[in-house]
Design a protein around this motif. Structure first.
Motif, short mmCIF file in Angstrom:
data_model
loop_
_atom_site.label_atom_id
_atom_site.label_comp_id
_atom_site.label_asym_id
_atom_site.label_seq_id
_atom_site.Cartn_x
_atom_site.Cartn_y
_atom_site.Cartn_z
N VAL A 7 8.95 8.12 -10.70
CA VAL A 7 7.72 8.89 -10.78
C VAL A 7 6.94 8.79 -9.48
O VAL A 7 6.20 9.70 -9.11
N VAL A 8 7.10 7.68 -8.76
CA VAL A 8 6.54 7.50 -7.42
C VAL A 8 7.62 6.87 -6.54
O VAL A 8 8.21 5.85 -6.91
N ASP A 9 7.88 7.49 -5.41
CA ASP A 9 8.89 6.96 -4.49
C ASP A 9 8.25 5.83 -3.67
O ASP A 9 7.67 6.06 -2.61
N VAL A 10 8.38 4.60 -4.18
CA VAL A 10 7.73 3.47 -3.51
C VAL A 10 8.33 3.21 -2.14
O VAL A 10 7.69 2.55 -1.29
N ARG A 11 9.53 3.73 -1.89
CA ARG A 11 10.11 3.54 -0.55
C ARG A 11 9.28 4.24 0.51
O ARG A 11 9.31 3.85 1.69
N MET A 12 8.54 5.29 0.10
CA MET A 12 7.67 5.97 1.06
C MET A 12 6.61 5.03 1.62
O MET A 12 6.20 5.15 2.76
N LEU A 13 6.17 4.08 0.79
CA LEU A 13 5.12 3.16 1.22
C LEU A 13 5.63 2.14 2.24
O LEU A 13 4.83 1.45 2.87
N SER A 14 6.94 2.03 2.37
CA SER A 14 7.48 1.13 3.40
C SER A 14 7.42 1.78 4.78
O SER A 14 7.69 1.11 5.78
N ARG A 15 7.09 3.04 4.85
CA ARG A 15 6.97 3.74 6.13
C ARG A 15 5.55 3.56 6.66
O ARG A 15 4.58 3.94 6.01
N ARG A 16 5.45 2.99 7.83
CA ARG A 16 4.13 2.69 8.39
C ARG A 16 3.22 3.91 8.47
O ARG A 16 2.03 3.81 8.14
N PRO A 17 3.70 5.08 8.90
CA PRO A 17 2.78 6.23 8.96
C PRO A 17 2.15 6.56 7.61
O PRO A 17 0.96 6.81 7.52
N VAL A 18 2.97 6.55 6.55
CA VAL A 18 2.45 6.89 5.23
C VAL A 18 1.50 5.82 4.72
O VAL A 18 0.39 6.10 4.25
N ALA A 19 1.92 4.55 4.79
CA ALA A 19 1.10 3.46 4.25
C ALA A 19 -0.25 3.36 4.95
O ALA A 19 -1.29 3.21 4.31
N THR A 20 -0.25 3.46 6.28
CA THR A 20 -1.52 3.30 7.01
C THR A 20 -2.44 4.49 6.80
O THR A 20 -3.66 4.32 6.68
N VAL A 21 -1.88 5.69 6.73
CA VAL A 21 -2.71 6.88 6.56
C VAL A 21 -3.41 6.88 5.20
O VAL A 21 -4.63 7.09 5.11
N ILE A 22 -2.66 6.63 4.13
CA ILE A 22 -3.30 6.71 2.81
C ILE A 22 -4.26 5.53 2.58
O ILE A 22 -5.28 5.68 1.89
N ALA A 23 -3.96 4.36 3.17
CA ALA A 23 -4.88 3.22 3.01
C ALA A 23 -6.17 3.46 3.78
O ALA A 23 -7.27 3.22 3.26
N ALA A 24 -6.05 3.91 5.01
CA ALA A 24 -7.25 4.17 5.82
C ALA A 24 -8.12 5.23 5.17
O ALA A 24 -9.36 5.10 5.10
N ALA A 25 -7.50 6.31 4.66
CA ALA A 25 -8.26 7.38 4.02
C ALA A 25 -8.97 6.89 2.77
O ALA A 25 -10.11 7.27 2.49
N ALA A 26 -8.31 6.05 1.98
CA ALA A 26 -8.90 5.58 0.73
C ALA A 26 -10.20 4.83 0.98
O ALA A 26 -11.22 5.08 0.32
N PHE A 27 -10.20 3.93 1.95
CA PHE A 27 -11.40 3.11 2.20
C PHE A 27 -12.51 3.92 2.87
O PHE A 27 -13.67 3.86 2.43
N LEU B 254 -4.22 8.28 -5.91
CA LEU B 254 -4.20 7.11 -6.79
C LEU B 254 -4.83 5.91 -6.10
O LEU B 254 -5.65 5.19 -6.70
N LEU B 255 -4.48 5.69 -4.83
CA LEU B 255 -5.07 4.55 -4.11
C LEU B 255 -6.57 4.75 -3.92
O LEU B 255 -7.35 3.79 -4.02
N LEU B 256 -6.99 6.00 -3.67
CA LEU B 256 -8.42 6.27 -3.55
C LEU B 256 -9.15 5.91 -4.84
O LEU B 256 -10.24 5.34 -4.82
N GLN B 257 -8.55 6.24 -5.99
CA GLN B 257 -9.16 5.92 -7.27
C GLN B 257 -9.20 4.41 -7.53
O GLN B 257 -10.16 3.89 -8.08
N VAL B 258 -8.13 3.71 -7.12
CA VAL B 258 -8.11 2.26 -7.30
C VAL B 258 -9.18 1.61 -6.44
O VAL B 258 -9.98 0.78 -6.91
N VAL B 259 -9.19 1.97 -5.15
CA VAL B 259 -10.22 1.43 -4.25
C VAL B 259 -11.61 1.81 -4.75
O VAL B 259 -12.53 0.98 -4.77
N GLY B 260 -11.74 3.06 -5.19
CA GLY B 260 -13.04 3.52 -5.68
C GLY B 260 -13.48 2.81 -6.94
O GLY B 260 -14.64 2.39 -7.05
N GLY B 261 -12.58 2.68 -7.90
CA GLY B 261 -12.95 2.02 -9.16
C GLY B 261 -13.38 0.58 -8.96
O GLY B 261 -14.39 0.13 -9.52
N ILE B 262 -12.61 -0.15 -8.15
CA ILE B 262 -12.96 -1.55 -7.89
C ILE B 262 -14.24 -1.64 -7.06
O ILE B 262 -15.16 -2.41 -7.38
#
Length: 484
Positions: A261-281, A411-419
């Motif tokens: 349902v989610v390709d977690v291997r995508m999160l092992s790619r630095r471009p994807v992981a850093t972009v979505i984390a930076a945007a969420a915060f 999803l990460l935005l909602q997690v960061v936001g909720g907490i």
């Protein structure tokens, strides 16, 4: 049992219909931003009407349902088409808005807000659909219109909400939200269907979706109980630990799933992981900042109890107009620059300005003039940040992964936001007084709240430093689905 997917024609609209389709996507894409504006305006009134100190659950209730539904919505959208799934979710969200507007008690209002949370995945799906609806040469323009409209919403939304709330109370604001949700559903109904990928069958990843949705929802739920029950209480730690356990099980389940349902291997790619984390915060720091100002502006001024201004909702909205203009200008300028330049440098500049604006707010919020100046600086940074977020995702992935990565980012935005939303109210509560069941805040509470949001933005900026070099939006959109 499985079903055979229905073939669908090419979904890119004719150029003559490009702009109308872009405009039709604005309200569905920005409805959660509108909800934040309306919710920020009505929350002080709701807290006093129902005499509750648990007003943070106004937002957390919908966030919990969104967190559970996002993984399934993104997968079903690939199977059955984004338009169909978005329309069903919008109708469900409308039902929740009606329940909330009619609520005779705070628990019923929260039940309505939970139903409304089903609308949440629509935002991620709209941004993913842009890449399917428009040819590569128009991708940058489409994202500029859809994401840049946040400034117009920020400018026009508060005055309209203010007049309704002043005239009809908080229920007027909730009915406005219901009407806009109905309009969003109508716009979605008029959109073309997107291409379908895959099929629904016995190999559907139910376990992964349930583990992910339940895991993040339990963590947010536990954090939401920390302020009332204490951070070491079983009522707080139990859900958090259960959520972490579910997420720990989720990773190996996804790695073994035939159709995760989610390709977690995508999160092992630095471009994807850093972009979505930076945007969420960074994006959450901007989106939630009006919540502090709403309580600062609209709660009554009570010497020794509340250091708020006691403004009407309309006055609060009018003071915010310069910040809205700044957000519009920044969003338009960012959209124009993104057509010719990669988004990384623009993002770094916008995030820096946003942090400076929040720090200004922490020190200068004692009068309308100070609020205007601080709000303009925050709006310039926030408008840039909101315009660049989706552009960065497009620049590091191909169209085949767009929906999946958008879902992870949301999803990460909602997690960061909720907490972070609950932590924000914990910070505010260190300098509060409770009168007749309502929590009122002292000036130091607002100062600390803006410090906290600036810290969130700083986390986003720090993560941004690890983002790789990016391509221009048009160059990324031209790339074929090469499986990267």
């Amino acid at each position: 049992m499985s079903t055979t997917p229905h073939p669908t024609p090419t979904v890119a609209p004719a150029p003559a219909h490009g702009l109308p389709l872009m405009l039709a996507m604005v309200i569905p894409a920005q409805l959660l931003a509108i909800t934040g504006i309306i919710g920020g305006a009505v929350q002080p009134h709701i807290a006093q009407h129902f005499h509750t100190t648990e007003i943070a659950w106004f937002s957390l209730a919908s966030a919990l349902v969104t967190l559970v539904s996002v993984p399934f919505a993104m997968k079903f959208a690939d199977i059955y088409g984004k338009r169909r799934v978005m329309l069903l979710l919008a109708v469900a969200g409308l039902a929740g808005d009606v329940v909330a507007a009619l609520a005779p008690s705070y628990p019923v209002l929260l039940a309505g807000r939970m139903i409304t949370g089903l609308y949440g995945p629509v935002v991620a799906l709209i941004h993913a659909a842009v890449r399917e609806y428009f040819p590569p040469r128009r991708i940058a323009t489409a994202y500029g219109v859809v994401t840049g409209s946040i400034g117009v919403i920020t400018l026009a939304g508060p005055p309209a909400t203010g007049r309704l709330v002043d005239a009809h109370g908080w229920r007027g604001g909730m009915w406005l939200l219901a009407g806009l949700t109905a309009f969003a559903a109508l716009m979605i109904w008029r959109m073309p269907e997107t291409r379908r990928r895959g099929r629904f069958g016995a190999d559907f990843d139910w376990a992964g979706g349930l583990l992910l949705g339940a895991g993040v929802a339990l963590i947010v739920f536990g954090v939401g109980r920390g302020n009332g029950h204490g951070w070491t209480a079983l009522q707080t730690c139990g859900p958090i630990l259960a959520g972490l356990a579910a997420l720990a099980c989720f990773v190996p389940v996804e790695l073994r799933a035939a159709r995760p349902v989610v390709d977690v291997r995508m999160l092992s790619r630095r471009p994807v992981a850093t972009v979505i984390a930076a945007a969420a915060f960074a994006q959450f720091a901007f989106v939630i900042s009006p919540a502090i100002l709403s309580f600062l502006a609209q709660f009554p001024h009570i010497p020794g109890v509340s250091d708020s201004f006691g403004w009407s909702t309309t006055h609060y909205a009018l003071v915010g107009i310069p910040a809205g203009v700044a957000t519009v200008a920044a969003g338009l300028a960012a959209g124009a620059l993104l057509r010719r330049h990669p988004p990384r440098a623009l993002w770094l500049a916008g995030t820096t300005v946003l942090i400076c604006g929040l720090l200004l707010f922490s020190q200068f919020h004692g009068s309308a003039g100070e609020v205007i100046v601080s709000g303009v600086v925050t709006g310039l940074g926030g408008g840039t940040v909101m315009a660049c977020g989706t552009a960065m995702i497009v620049s590091v992935i191909t169209a085949r992964h767009q929906a999946s990565v958008n879902g992870m980012a949301y999803l990460l935005l909602q997690v960061v936001g909720g907490i972070s939303y609950q932590v924000l109210f914990t910070v505010l509560s260190t300098h509060r007084s409770i009168v007749h069941g309502t929590a009122f805040y002292r000036d130091q509470a607002f100062t600390n709240g803006y410090y906290f949001l600036a810290a969130l933005g700083a986390v986003g900026l720090l993560v941004s430093l690890f983002m790789p070099r990016m391509r221009r939006l048009a160059d990324a959109a031209d790339d074929p689905d090469d499986g990267r």
